[in-house]
Structure formats: structure tokens, C-alpha cells
Write an enzyme that holds these catalytic residues in place. Structure first.
Site, PDB file in Angstrom:
ATOM      1  CG  HIS A  78      -1.840  -1.180   1.277  1.00 15.81           C
ATOM      2  ND1 HIS A  78      -2.685  -1.556   0.266  1.00 15.81           N
ATOM      3  CD2 HIS A  78      -1.985  -2.099   2.250  1.00 15.81           C
ATOM      4  CE1 HIS A  78      -3.317  -2.663   0.606  1.00 15.81           C
ATOM      5  NE2 HIS A  78      -2.903  -3.024   1.811  1.00 15.81           N
ATOM      6  NE  ARG A 138       0.445  14.100   3.340  1.00 16.85           N
ATOM      7  CZ  ARG A 138       0.659  13.180   2.411  1.00 16.85           C
ATOM      8  NH1 ARG A 138       1.356  13.492   1.345  1.00 16.85           N
ATOM      9  NH2 ARG A 138       0.182  11.960   2.526  1.00 16.85           N
TER      10      ARG A 138
END
Ligand code: ADP
Ligand code: ADP
Ligand code: MG
Length: 495
Positions: A235, A291
């Protein structure tokens, strides 16, 4: 515009932000841990202040120390980079309270999107498609069983506060639900201090496609197209590209509109990423990253827009410098994350001194790094050495250029994932653009190819060691690669 900005980060992303500051004529302020006293970001900045200590908790994660330095240095704003405090609402709030501009979204937006359950609910209400799953957190096994059988197995158990792929568990059948729940709850509690978990349908053969958005204080929200981040291991992203090989203008318009709607739903301001799981023409929101992201350069390469400069301008109260109609995607960009790790030893981190270093160059090549010859990669933080990014007129040219750039990359000392990246780029399925998030696990020859490439490069490595006058025994590395190949061949014969 600001006069002075503190960069609350280290390594390549700190340098990346300071480059934008320099181009904008803004003074940069670095902070550094003990081992980073001679890091590039420390010396690149116009001013630098010690954090004293090395552990992230006493340095780059220490809100009080950072805010104190910011006040003493008289900065008007702080850029958090990615990782560390970038998605910590308390940090953004502490900045807001002290009258320091946080170069990112509001603490409220970070908090809303930081909890995946709240994010899912918010997005659902805004008409954004989310992966089928539980409405809120799942508290009991009975509840989990009911939801799982309703949406159908396999399901995925995720931590509400999760990140970095940590704690996720795939459950194939009802009998395995209890153990997986317990595991994710325990991992979530220890990694994030929050035991909340929820359930999502496990999309079996998906791609990860994300959209970059920019939003200013005047209500303008635009998207800068997609990034294909499907090549992952556990992942975690390894290689990213833009555009996605499966994208069409119509799908981009649709997904881009949804991404913009997602940002508008929370009055989002600054740069952000909407991550989607894509499967057979359908796409579902999985999370929003509030972000700048590691892989932002591929978007910069195809759009020509400096995302960090936009972030700073937005935070300073300026409107976006581009309109949606002006955003053009041109050519193809690929990024490889170059890590100090040993692919043949389960990708274990391989920190240590860079005894010899020379990065690639030439047409269409960009290297974002925080290293130099004789720099020692500290064991306390991410083992990323650099990001190697290339641009080509099309995907084929970008792949060839990345292969050429990897060929040029000289790193003597730590083990790196470069041979593994070469194996990925040479893979036929990768070249055809036909892959899912299971690519690395399914392509069982990747590690054998990595070992073969390592052995093939062995004479070159020995030569480089002589050039760089490095006295390190290379025989062990070659023997390890050889042993790996033998082992692999025995395994294949046993099949
Ligand atoms: P990106 O898509 O930007 O790579 P990641 O989720 O990989 O997003 O995270 C970006 C940075 O934040 C990386 O440096 C990663 O190591 C760090 N990070 C993300 N989540 C966590 C976490 N839960 N714990 C520690 N570090 C994290
Ligand atoms: P993190 O915050 O750890 O990045 P994400 O929700 O973004 O967590 O998921 C990380 C990765 O896990 C995705 O890029 C994808 O590969 C996989 N993943 C996440 N959700 C699903 C899902 N519902 N089905 C299949 N794979 C998923
Ligand atoms: Mg994610």
C-alpha cells in the site's frame, strides 16, 4: 508577500520548499536535528536553528520547539512539507493561534479529512462517490459482520486515523473477521493513538488514481489533472506517473469535477490531493491528503506549474495564478522514489554513508534530493535518498528516459532499490500500462530480475569503488544476489 518563512521539515522536501522561497525572493529558515547539522537543507537556508536531539518526537514533531524558533526568528509563515507535522491539526492550530500563517489548509480542514470516517461521510453528503462500506466507525463484531455480509466479501478493515498504509486488513470470509478487527484496532491504537476502525468493500483489482487540486481564498478551485500511483508495495507508492495510461479526456473531466466538488464541500484552501480507487471505468473517493505530496513533481513536469510556489502565494492571500482553462497537460512524466533499502532482503532499510554519489542529468531529467557524497543517511527518518523524475513527449519516451537516467545513477555505499526499479521499468505489463495495485506481488519475476540486474552490475560497482577509492567488500553483495538466484531457481523447479 512574506519576507521570511520557516520550513518545518528536512531532506529533499525541505530543499524543494526553500527553492520555491528563493525564487520568490523570500528568506528561508531551516530547523535541524543533531544528525542534520550538516544536512543540505540546513546549509541551503538563509538561517538555521538547532532542535537538539534526533528522535522525531524531540525534533521535527516537536510543536513547541518549532513554534518557539518561528517566533524568535520572526517568520511570517511556516511550510510543513509532507510527513511529520504536515497533517497535524494541532500544529496548524498552534500556528493560527500565534498569528503565523500555516502554508496549507485550515486546522479545521485537516481535522475533517484526517479522520477517514468523517471524510467519507462529508464526501458522501457532497455527492462524491465513496467505496461502499460502513457509515461510521464499527464498534462491535456483530456490527462488522452485518455490514460485511451486506456489502459482500472481500472487505477491507481500515483505521479511521490511518496513513502510510498502516493497519489495513483484507478479509475474505466471515470466519476471519474477528481476528482482522482485533489486529487493526491494536495497530491503530499503537500507531495513531486512536482505536477507531471502519469497513470498506475491498475493490479487488483497482488502480490508484489521484487528482491534484489548488484552491485560493477567493473561492477559485482548479484541478491539475491526475497522477497514476498504482505501482505500490504494501500500500505504499513506489513509482508515479502523469497522465494515467487509462485516462481519457472525458474521464478526466468527470473525475476532475468530482475532485473540485470534494474540495469545495469543505471550503478547502491551498494544495490538496483527492485519492480515488479506480476499477473498470468506476471511481471512488478513498481519502484526501491535505498537503503537498511526495509525487507532486510529475504534475509540475506535465503542467509547468510550480505547486509549492502556488501554495505560498495562496497562503499569502494571492489569487491562483492560473485558471482552469489555462491548465494544459503536455507530454508524460514518471517519478521513481530512490530509497536506501535492500530489495533482496525484504526491502529492509539500508541507512549509512554515501561513499560515492553522482545523480543523473541531461534532457528531461529532474532530481530532487537532500544528499551529497559522504552524507550519511540517518536511521531516524525515512530512508528516501531522492526522487528521480523524467519528462518525455509520450509514455514510451518517458520510460526509456527513466531507464537511461537509472543507468546513470551512481550510488556507492548503501543498498538501493534502483535494480528493482529497473526491473519494474523493463516489465512488459508495466510497459503496456496494464497493471493494478497487485502488480508487484503478482509479477513474481521482479525479484529474480532484480538479483540478475545486481549481478550484471557487479563489475561496474567494483570499478566505481576503485574510482571513488572505497574500501568496501563487494563480494558479499554479489554472493547474496547469487544465492538469491539459486534459491529462486530451486523454488521454480519445485513447482
Ligand atoms: P504520499 O502520497 O505523499 O507519498 P504517503 O501516505 O506515502 O503519501 O505519506 C507521505 C509521507 O508521510 C511519507 O514520507 C510517509 O513516510 C509519511 N507518512 C505517512 N503516513 C505516515 C504514518 N502513519 N506514520 C509515519 N509516517 C507517515
Ligand atoms: P493511506 O492513508 O494509508 O494512504 P488509503 O486509504 O489512501 O490509505 O489506501 C492506501 C492504498 O490501499 C491505496 O492506494 C490502495 O492501493 C489500497 N486501498 C485502499 N482502499 C482500498 C479499497 N477499498 N479496495 C482496494 N484497495 C484499497
Ligand atoms: Mg493514501
Amino acid at each position: 508577500m512574506f519576507h521570511k518563512v520557516l520550513v518545518a521539515n528536512r531532506s529533499e522536501i525541505a530543499v524543494r520548499v526553500m527553492r520555491a522561497l528563493r525564487e520568490l525572493g523570500i528568506r528561508s529558515v531551516a530547523i535541524y536535528s543533531d544528525v542534520d547539522a550538516n544536512a543540505i537543507h540546513t546549509h541551503y537556508a538563509d538561517e538555521a536553528y538547532p532542535l537538539s536531539g534526533n528522535h522525531p518526537k524531540e525534533t521535527y514533531l516537536n510543536i513547541k520547539k518549532i513554534i518557539d524558533i518561528a517566533k524568535n526568528a520572526n517568520v511570517e509563515a511556516i511550510h510543513p512539507g509532507y510527513g511529520f507535522l504536515a497533517e497535524n491539526p494541532s500544529f496548524a492550530y498552534a500556528c493560527e493561534k500565534e498569528g503565523i500563517v500555516f502554508i496549507g489548509p485550515s486546522s479545521r480542514a485537516i481535522e475533517l479529512m484526517g479522520n477517514k470516517v468523517v471524510a467519507r461521510q462529508t464526501m458522501k453528503r457532497a455527492g462524491v462517490p465513496v467505496v461502499p462500506g460502513s457509515d461510521g466507525e464499527v464498534k462491535t463484531l456483530e456490527e462488522a459482520k452485518a455490514i460485511a455480509s451486506e456489502i459482500g466479501y472481500p472487505v477491507l478493515i481500515k483505521a479511521s486515523a490511518g496513513g502510510g498504509g498502516i493497519g489495513m486488513q483484507v478479509v475474505q470470509k466471515p470466519e476471519d473477521l474477528e481476528r482482522a478487527m482485533e489486529h487493526t484496532v491494536a495497530t491503530a491504537l499503537s500507531a495513531f493513538g486512536d482505536a477507531g476502525v471502519f469497513i470498506e468493500k475491498y475493490v479487488t483489482n483497482p488502480r490508484h488514481i489521484e487528482f491534484q487540486i489548488l484552491a485560493d481564498h477567493f473561492g477559485n478551485v482548479i484541478h491539475l489533472g491526475e497522477r497514476e500511483c498504482t505501482i505500490q508495495r504494501r500500500h505504499q507508492k513506489i513509482l508515479e506517473e502523469s497522465p494515467s495510461p487509462v485516462m481519457t479526456p472525458e474521464l478526466r473531466r468527470q473525475m476532475g469535477e468530482v475532485a473540485i466538488r470534494a474540495a469545495q464541500a469543505i471550503q478547502y484552501v491551498n494544495a490538496g490531493t483527492i485519492e480515488f480507487i479506480y476499477s473498470d471505468g468506476n471511481f471512488y473517493f478513498i481519502e484526501m491528503n491535505t498537503r503537498i505530496q511526495v509525487e507532486h513533481p510529475v504534475t509540475e513536469m506535465v503542467t509547468g506549474i510550480d505547486l509549492v510556489k502556488e501554495q505560498i502565494r495562496i497562503a499569502a492571500g494571492e489569487p491562483l495564478s492560473v485558471r482552469q482553462e489555462e491548465v494544459r497537460m503536455y507530454g508524460h512524466a514518471i517519478e521513481c522514489r530512490i530509497n536506501a533499502e535492500d530489495p533482496l532482503n525484504n526491502f529492509a532499510p539500508s541507512p549509512g554513508k554515501l561513499l560515492g554519489y553522482r545523480s543523473p542529468g541531461g534532457v528531461g531529467v529532474r532530481v530532487d534530493s537532500g544528499v551529497f557524497t559522504s552524507y550519511a543517511i540517518p536511521p531516524f527518518y525515512d530512508p528516501m535518498i531522492s526522487k528521480l523524475v523524467v519528462w518525455g513527449r509520450n509514455r514510451e519516451e518517458a520510460i526509456r528516459r527513466m531507464q537511461r537516467a537509472l543507468y546513470e545513477y551512481i550510488i556507492v555505499g548503501p543498498n538501493t532499490n534502483i535494480p528493482f526499479l529497473k526491473a519494474v521499468l523493463a516489465n512488459e505489463r508495466f510497459q503496456r500500462g496494464e497493471f493494478t495495485t497487485h502488480f508487484v506481488r503478482e509479477e513474481s519475476t521482479l525479484l529474480r530480475e532484480t538479483a540478475r540486474i545486481l549481478l550484471e552490475e557487479h563489475p561496474l560497482q567494483e570499478k566505481l569503488q576503485r574510482i571513488f577509492r572505497v574500501d568496501k567488500k563487494m563480494a558479499a553483495a554479489a554472493a547474496a544476489a547469487q544465492a538469491f538466484l539459486h534459491h529462486y531457481e530451486n523454488l521454480s523447479q519445485g513447482e
